[in-house]
Design a protein around this motif. Structure first.
Motif, mmCIF file in Angstrom:
data_model
loop_
_atom_site.group_PDB
_atom_site.id
_atom_site.type_symbol
_atom_site.label_atom_id
_atom_site.label_comp_id
_atom_site.label_asym_id
_atom_site.label_seq_id
_atom_site.Cartn_x
_atom_site.Cartn_y
_atom_site.Cartn_z
ATOM 1 N N LYS A 15 10.790 11.771 -9.342
ATOM 2 C CA LYS A 15 10.751 12.249 -10.733
ATOM 3 C C LYS A 15 10.984 11.119 -11.733
ATOM 4 O O LYS A 15 10.412 11.127 -12.830
ATOM 5 C CB LYS A 15 11.798 13.349 -10.937
ATOM 6 C CG LYS A 15 11.433 14.664 -10.266
ATOM 7 C CD LYS A 15 12.521 15.707 -10.502
ATOM 8 C CE LYS A 15 12.164 17.025 -9.841
ATOM 9 N NZ LYS A 15 13.229 18.045 -10.029
ATOM 10 N N ARG A 16 11.823 10.150 -11.380
ATOM 11 C CA ARG A 16 12.087 9.041 -12.292
ATOM 12 C C ARG A 16 11.050 7.930 -12.186
ATOM 13 O O ARG A 16 11.166 6.888 -12.827
ATOM 14 C CB ARG A 16 13.479 8.458 -12.027
ATOM 15 C CG ARG A 16 14.619 9.385 -12.386
ATOM 16 C CD ARG A 16 14.660 9.716 -13.878
ATOM 17 N NE ARG A 16 14.878 8.536 -14.694
ATOM 18 C CZ ARG A 16 16.066 8.145 -15.131
ATOM 19 N NH1 ARG A 16 17.136 8.861 -14.822
ATOM 20 N NH2 ARG A 16 16.199 7.072 -15.883
ATOM 21 N N GLY A 17 10.018 8.120 -11.370
ATOM 22 C CA GLY A 17 8.930 7.148 -11.276
ATOM 23 C C GLY A 17 9.249 5.924 -10.439
ATOM 24 O O GLY A 17 8.488 4.943 -10.454
ATOM 25 N N ILE A 18 10.363 5.979 -9.688
ATOM 26 C CA ILE A 18 10.770 4.807 -8.908
ATOM 27 C C ILE A 18 9.802 4.577 -7.750
ATOM 28 O O ILE A 18 9.426 3.433 -7.456
ATOM 29 C CB ILE A 18 12.212 4.985 -8.395
ATOM 30 C CG1 ILE A 18 13.180 5.037 -9.590
ATOM 31 C CG2 ILE A 18 12.600 3.866 -7.436
ATOM 32 C CD1 ILE A 18 14.592 5.398 -9.216
ATOM 33 N N VAL A 19 9.365 5.649 -7.116
ATOM 34 C CA VAL A 19 8.419 5.516 -6.010
ATOM 35 C C VAL A 19 7.106 4.903 -6.498
ATOM 36 O O VAL A 19 6.530 4.012 -5.851
ATOM 37 C CB VAL A 19 8.174 6.878 -5.332
ATOM 38 C CG1 VAL A 19 7.051 6.773 -4.296
ATOM 39 C CG2 VAL A 19 9.449 7.386 -4.674
ATOM 40 N N ASP A 20 6.654 5.351 -7.661
ATOM 41 C CA ASP A 20 5.401 4.803 -8.217
ATOM 42 C C ASP A 20 5.553 3.316 -8.525
ATOM 43 O O ASP A 20 4.614 2.526 -8.309
ATOM 44 C CB ASP A 20 5.016 5.560 -9.491
ATOM 45 C CG ASP A 20 4.589 6.996 -9.200
ATOM 46 O OD1 ASP A 20 4.167 7.264 -8.057
ATOM 47 O OD2 ASP A 20 4.689 7.830 -10.119
ATOM 48 N N GLU A 21 6.718 2.912 -9.040
ATOM 49 C CA GLU A 21 6.937 1.490 -9.336
ATOM 50 C C GLU A 21 6.979 0.659 -8.064
ATOM 51 O O GLU A 21 6.481 -0.475 -8.029
ATOM 52 C CB GLU A 21 8.238 1.313 -10.134
ATOM 53 C CG GLU A 21 8.159 1.833 -11.559
ATOM 54 C CD GLU A 21 9.339 1.386 -12.393
ATOM 55 O OE1 GLU A 21 9.623 0.168 -12.392
ATOM 56 O OE2 GLU A 21 9.981 2.243 -13.034
ATOM 57 N N LEU A 22 7.556 1.207 -7.002
ATOM 58 C CA LEU A 22 7.579 0.496 -5.719
ATOM 59 C C LEU A 22 6.158 0.294 -5.187
ATOM 60 O O LEU A 22 5.815 -0.787 -4.694
ATOM 61 C CB LEU A 22 8.421 1.274 -4.700
ATOM 62 C CG LEU A 22 9.938 1.240 -4.912
ATOM 63 C CD1 LEU A 22 10.631 2.238 -3.993
ATOM 64 C CD2 LEU A 22 10.492 -0.164 -4.679
ATOM 65 N N LYS A 23 5.345 1.336 -5.309
ATOM 66 C CA LYS A 23 3.955 1.231 -4.855
ATOM 67 C C LYS A 23 3.202 0.184 -5.671
ATOM 68 O O LYS A 23 2.403 -0.592 -5.130
ATOM 69 C CB LYS A 23 3.258 2.581 -4.977
ATOM 70 C CG LYS A 23 3.718 3.613 -3.951
ATOM 71 C CD LYS A 23 2.964 4.929 -4.134
ATOM 72 C CE LYS A 23 3.369 5.956 -3.079
ATOM 73 N NZ LYS A 23 2.656 7.233 -3.264
ATOM 74 N N ALA A 24 3.482 0.152 -6.980
ATOM 75 C CA ALA A 24 2.806 -0.827 -7.837
ATOM 76 C C ALA A 24 3.177 -2.256 -7.454
ATOM 77 O O ALA A 24 2.395 -3.189 -7.651
ATOM 78 C CB ALA A 24 3.161 -0.565 -9.305
ATOM 79 N N LEU A 25 4.365 -2.424 -6.898
ATOM 80 C CA LEU A 25 4.802 -3.754 -6.463
ATOM 81 C C LEU A 25 4.290 -4.098 -5.064
ATOM 82 O O LEU A 25 4.519 -5.203 -4.570
ATOM 83 C CB LEU A 25 6.328 -3.843 -6.483
ATOM 84 C CG LEU A 25 6.992 -3.848 -7.872
ATOM 85 C CD1 LEU A 25 8.508 -3.771 -7.727
ATOM 86 C CD2 LEU A 25 6.603 -5.095 -8.650
ATOM 87 N N GLY A 26 3.613 -3.120 -4.407
ATOM 88 C CA GLY A 26 3.016 -3.395 -3.107
ATOM 89 C C GLY A 26 3.840 -2.984 -1.915
ATOM 90 O O GLY A 26 3.615 -3.503 -0.802
ATOM 91 N N VAL A 27 4.791 -2.075 -2.073
ATOM 92 C CA VAL A 27 5.619 -1.660 -0.940
ATOM 93 C C VAL A 27 4.761 -0.986 0.131
ATOM 94 O O VAL A 27 3.810 -0.249 -0.179
ATOM 95 C CB VAL A 27 6.740 -0.724 -1.421
ATOM 96 C CG1 VAL A 27 6.199 0.640 -1.846
ATOM 97 C CG2 VAL A 27 7.803 -0.574 -0.338
ATOM 98 N N GLN A 28 5.089 -1.256 1.389
ATOM 99 C CA GLN A 28 4.379 -0.678 2.534
ATOM 100 C C GLN A 28 5.375 0.033 3.429
ATOM 101 O O GLN A 28 6.582 -0.218 3.391
ATOM 102 C CB GLN A 28 3.667 -1.789 3.330
ATOM 103 C CG GLN A 28 2.645 -2.594 2.539
ATOM 104 C CD GLN A 28 1.437 -1.774 2.115
ATOM 105 O OE1 GLN A 28 0.987 -0.913 2.876
ATOM 106 N NE2 GLN A 28 0.920 -2.033 0.924
#
Length: 425
Positions: free
Chosen positions: A396-409
């Protein structure tokens, strides 16, 4: 001892943690959640006390920490709120944040209050986390963070009129004659090492007169007592500039006048623009009145009113003070801080940080911020419902989306303070 500046550490109280408890009653084998909320942490509050004259109380004790809120209890019992930590300061105290040098509060009148560090909110008990699909939450919210900071306290005297001039020109004598103040007086420089205040009553009017310690060249750079006391002139509406017209110490009164004004201008140009009345003291010691006449002509040519006085014999004081009392009625209050200077009062919204930082560092992904720290402290990692709440918060706080944007796998390590997790989408 007069103390007009102090540096202290203040810390508010942390909010009490919410309780994760369940009803335990006879004949109720599976009671629902009944955890109460935590109490509010104490604020650090500064309050003006007109009975104080210095910051002496802060000279030896440097750290002030408010109490924490009490933890929530079973049976939906709310934890006790902590009492605020109230610190008393004299009128005219300015509070600055040491790190930013921003002004947090300008405390002028008796009873003025300012919250310098806001206490944390109490955490919510587990009764607040029930949903249609989560009937028995085994977790609660941790209490809100405490706030802490180093602050600088500055005391600026509250006087209508300030006496300025070189040391030993007769300012203290004048104050003692026209008010009930009893300053230390002697025939040597810097007799006055602390500001003295007195109330002048003339023609059914009254005003507060401050004897500011004598200035010397270089005062604006801290030479002598310069910087320690120049700040006390800032709040005055009018200045009585005292000169030794007799030149009894071998100085030229006209030169003295300009040198003092140079010091005021270098410290703060606004000070040099304050209305000034010239008191030509020690007139009774003059060998020739031509000296006074030349001085008066020069001052009047520059727009100044000059009064020949003798503080020792009371000569000319009534005329001078009557003029000052009437002039004060004409002078409007001027703000100490202009619009160019950052000036703000503390509000909880300004000081509460909701920022979350997501960044990559080498092979790790770092998630930081007070909301994340509070989430970590509130999570029961042994409980599935608590873990789901934790994961929903991150999405909900967009943390997962930010991790994906940084390339997390999948399989990468995500660090949140003392915890490390393997990421899987």
């Amino acid at each position: 001892m007069f103390v007009d500046k102090a540096r202290i550490f203040v810390k508010s109280g942390k909010g009490g943690d919410g309780s994760a408890s369940f009803r335990k009653e006879k004949y109720v084998p599976a009671g629902g959640p009944d955890g109460g909320d935590g109490g509010r942490g104490g604020d650090v509050v500064f309050v003006v006390d007109e009975g104080l004259r210095t910051l002496m109380d802060f000279r030896y004790k440097k750290k002030y920490i408010a109490q924490e809120g009490e933890k929530g209890k079973a049976k939906k019992m709310h934890g006790r709120d902590a009492e605020d930590l109230v610190l008393k300061v004299p009128p005219g105290t300015i509070v600055r944040d040491e790190d930013t040098n921003l002004i947090i509060a300008d405390l002028t009148n008796h009873g003025d209050r300012a919250i310098i560090a806001k206490g944390g909110k109490g955490g919510r008990g587990n009764v607040h986390f029930t949903t249609a699909t989560r009937q028995a939450p085994n977790f609660a919210e941790s209490g809100g963070h405490a706030e802490e900071r180093w602050v600088i306290l500055e005391l600026k005297l509250l006087a209508d009129v300030g006496l300025v001039g070189f040391p030993n020109v007769g300012k203290s004598t004048m104050l003692s004659v026209v008010t009930s103040a009893k300053p230390k007086i002697a025939n040597y420089h810097f007799t006055t090492i602390t500001p003295n205040l007195g109330v002048v009553e003339v023609n059914s009017k009254s005003f507060v007169l401050a004897d500011i310690p004598g200035l010397i060249e270089g005062a604006h750079q801290g030479v002598g007592l310069g910087l320690e006391f120049l700040r006390h002139i800032e709040r005055t509406k009018l200045l009585i500039h005292v000169v030794d017209i007799s030149g009894s110490e071998g100085r030229d009164p006209l030169e003295d006048f300009h040198r003092i004004n140079d010091e005021l201008k270098h410290y703060d140009e606004r000070l040099s623009k304050k209305y000034q009345v010239i008191a030509a003291n020690k007139f009774d010691l003059l060998e020739s009145e031509d000296v006074y006449k030349n001085f008066e002509d020069s001052m009047k040519a520059q727009g100044y009113e000059v009064f020949p006085i003798s503080a020792a014999t009371n000569r000319g004081l009534k005329e001078l003070l009557s003029y000052v009392a009437n002039k004060l009625d004409e002078i409007k209050e001027t703000p100490i801080f202009d619009e160019a200077e950052t000036f703000k009062y503390y509000t909880p919204e300004e000081n509460e940080s909701h920022k979350i930082i997501v960044r990559r560092e080498n092979d790790y992904y770092i998630v930081e911020g007070r909301p994340v720290e509070k989430l970590i402290n509130s999570t029961n990692f042994q409980d599935m419902d608590s873990l789901r709440y934790f994961q929903n918060f991150l999405r909900k706080r967009g943390i997962v989306d930010e991790l994906k944007a940084l390339g997390v796998q999948d399989g990468d390590t995500v660090k949140m303070y003392d915890f490390e997790f393997e990421y899987y989408d």
